[in-house]
Design an enzyme around this catalytic site. Structure first.
Site, short mmCIF file in Angstrom:
data_model
loop_
_atom_site.label_atom_id
_atom_site.label_comp_id
_atom_site.label_asym_id
_atom_site.label_seq_id
_atom_site.Cartn_x
_atom_site.Cartn_y
_atom_site.Cartn_z
N GLU A 49 9.17 5.11 -5.52
CA GLU A 49 8.54 4.39 -6.61
C GLU A 49 8.79 5.06 -7.97
OE1 GLU A 49 4.69 2.74 -5.52
OE2 GLU A 49 5.27 2.70 -3.43
N ASP A 106 -0.64 -5.42 -3.53
CA ASP A 106 -0.11 -4.10 -3.26
C ASP A 106 -1.27 -3.09 -3.34
OD1 ASP A 106 1.65 -1.96 -2.79
OD2 ASP A 106 3.19 -2.81 -4.11
#
Length: 628
Positions: A515, A309
């Site tokens: 997020e 990521d």
């Protein structure tokens, strides 16, 4: 006779020389007729360490240029959320940008094409004029694999329209706690629904050929994109739903809840898998060799490439980047093949080069990574067709795709209440009445309607940067021309009383987040949402349309409402909401998430011993279409 012999000899020499030149020009890896394995091994055998490490490096477009691609042999570029060639950039501007970078990659000694990746998680969501589909939390409600396949096909076409061959989707997290800020990226709390909806992968990539070996990636040509199953593994199971945190669960729980959709994705030929920021029982997934190499690669036979990521290496340590050399060593040895750096690529390249040259990381690990990256590039035809063209630009935001998104909206809404006790149902609403009120912060705000991961990483507010239909506009499009539609974002009770509305449509909910910014311990609807519900529903007959990325606290308000619709984050095609409210189509959606009463119950999923929801998993009232 001698003269003739000399002439013949000269001819033979010329023939031999020309054959030698032809042979020198011919390289196996450039020949699409050669078997995949032969092409990979031939190219790998020609590569220097510098070229190999370049292939493992993915950088952000902000720091990329043709010279950087050429000088560092960069294998991949990405657009992070909101990273675009310019405001409202056209498909042509995107294609030109990608091609400029590709020319740099192709100008290297071996001419290995780069692969450009982007988050296309509810349609091509960074791009102006793209079709924006409902987020996964809504699509889970449909429980329809064929719909997901069609959405995958449409998304692939729109991503390719901008010259991009790689999408960081789908997210196959199983969100077990709605306090998690990424819960809207998850189809369901039930892994079976998530597994079924991996059918988006053949939509994005194309159907796996019948004779395919298990685990080998597949991408079916220039109208398809490489997909990415993410985030491996357990991202949806962290303690208290805290983003990037620790998932505490035994191996049996991990395999039965969070892993199954990866098996389905690999069976369907998914090209790449992205690693999760989170930890499993205290071990960072980006450093978990047992799961990344031992399980994903060795046991499940995944043959595509594993990608980190964004700054995934940095975040192996706390604080991030505290010991970068250790992070590089841990991440690469864990089995990560491509590293999303994304900015400070020279530090990564220097660090990894040093570690290989000093036998800290074996060349065999580097070769495994590069083979996997080359396998995906060969399979998807990048070597034969590295340059994008403008032939698909008309696919961006096409009428067919918007029609599909509108259908997805209709099938993703859940009717949670329809009429007060002993009263007749409010929905479907009549189209021909004297006067109606549309109220709420989310009624005329495409940004709010689409949620996070839209135009910008954190999403946007308002209607300027999104082409679509707000719910207010959809209502106006749907009612009879004689019906007066009054819009007031935040009306007081006196205004509502004095106007004698036939009914009111209140559209409120969460504002966009992504997020960690979306992590919430209270899950309340932000003001003025609750005040608008009280002011309007206390006076007029009302249906509340709730725009949210997850179940939120609504128990205190439900009694005041005549009807309640969970609309999730429906995307650009708000007309789908009005289609159901006014009865052109019937409600069919069933909750794919448990709707709790209060946050003290969390986490609470279907099957738990303490299961006592406000609305249970699978709940959803239905209506029939009407002609009015």
């Amino acid at each position: 006779m001698v003269r003739f012999s000399l002439a013949v000899m000269g001819f033979v020499v010329v023939l031999c020389l020309s054959a030698a030149v032809t042979e020198a020009d011919y390289v196996k890896y450039k020949d699409p007729k050669q078997p995949l394995r032969v092409r990979i091994n031939d190219l790998l055998s020609r590569m220097t360490l510098e070229e190999k490490i370049g292939q493992m490096t993915q950088i952000e477009r902000i720091v990329a240029s043709p010279d950087v691609m050429k000088n560092y042999f960069i294998g991949s570029v990405l657009s992070g959320g909101g990273s675009v060639p310019g405001p409202k950039a056209s498909a042509e501007a995107w294609v030109n940008m990608v091609n400029d970078l590709q020319k740099g990659a192709l100008s290297t000694r071996l001419g290995i094409p780069m692969i450009y990746g982007i988050d296309a998680v509810h349609g091509h969501n960074n791009v102006y004029n793209a079709t924006l589909f409902p987020h996964n939390v809504g699509l889970g409600v449909t429980r329809d694999p064929e719909l997901l396949r069609k959405i995958g096909e449409a998304t692939a076409l729109e991503v390719r329209a901008t010259g991009i061959p790689y999408a960081f989707a789908p997210c196959i997290a199983v969100c077990r706690d709605p306090r998690w800020g990424r819960c809207y990226e998850s189809y369901s709390e039930d892994h079976k629904i998530v597994q079924a909806l991996t059918e988006i992968i053949p939509g994005l990539q194309g159907d796996l050929p019948a004779n395919s070996r298990k685990g080998v990636p597949f991408v079916g040509g220039k109208t398809k994109v490489a997909a990415c199953a993410k985030h491996f593994v357990g991202d949806g199971g962290t303690t208290d739903g805290i983003n990037e945190n620790n998932t505490v669960i035994n191996m049996n729980g991990l395999l039965s809840i969070h892993m199954p959709a990866y098996l389905d994705s690999i069976k369907k030929g998914v090209a790449t898998v992205m690693i999760s920021y989170s930890s499993w029982n205290g071990v960072k997934m980006h450093a978990n060799r047992d799961l990344v190499t031992g399980f994903l690669k060795d046991k499940l036979k995944f043959r595509g490439f594993v990608i980190s990521d964004w700054q995934g290496l940095d975040r192996i340590t706390s604080p991030p980047h505290a010991n970068y050399s250790y992070s590089v060593q841990a991440g690469v040895l864990a089995g990560i093949d491509m590293l999303m750096i994304p900015m400070n690529y020279t530090e990564f390249i220097d660090d990894l080069t040093f570690q290989v040259k000093n036998n800290i990381i074996p060349m065999s690990r580097i070769d495994d990574a590069v083979k996997r990256i080359l396998r995906v590039k060969f399979v998807m035809g990048l070597f034969e067709n590295p340059m994008a063209d403008l032939s698909l630009t008309n696919q961006l935001g096409s009428k067919e795709h918007r029609k599909l998104a509108r259908d997805a909206v209709r099938r993703s809404l859940v009717l949670l209440k329809n009429g007060k006790p002993s009263a007749t149902p409010l929905l479907p609403l009549p189209k021909k009445v004297p006067k109606i009120l549309v109220a709420g912060t989310h009624a005329d705000n495409l940004g709010y309607q689409c949620g996070g991961w839209t135009i910008e990483w954190q999403g946007v507010s308002g209607n300027e940067f999104i082409v679509g239909t707000s719910i207010l506009t959809a209502v106006k499009n749907t009612v009879d021309p004689t019906t007066q539609v009054v819009y007031s974002e935040n009306p007081d009770a006196n205004f509502v009383k004095s106007n004698d509305f036939s009914f009111a449509i209140v559209v409120v909910g969460e504002t966009p987040y992504v997020e960690t910014f979306g992590d919430s311990m209270n899950l309340t609807i932000p003001e003025p949402g609750p005040s608008i519900i009280t002011n309007v529903c206390g006076v007029a007959k009302c249906v509340v349309v709730l725009i949210s990325g997850r179940p939120v606290v609504i128990e205190p308000f439900v009694d005041k409402m005549d009807a309640l619709v969970a609309a999730w984050l429906p995307g650009s095609e708000g007309q789908g909401v009005a289609d159901l409210l006014f009865g052109d189509y019937g409600f069919t959606g069933k909750l794919a998430r448990t709707w709790f009463k209060n946050v003290d119950q969390l986490p609470m999923n279907v099957g738990d011993p303490h299961y006592d929801p406000l609305f249970p998993f699978g709940f959803g009232l239905t209506t029939k279409p009407v002609n009015n």
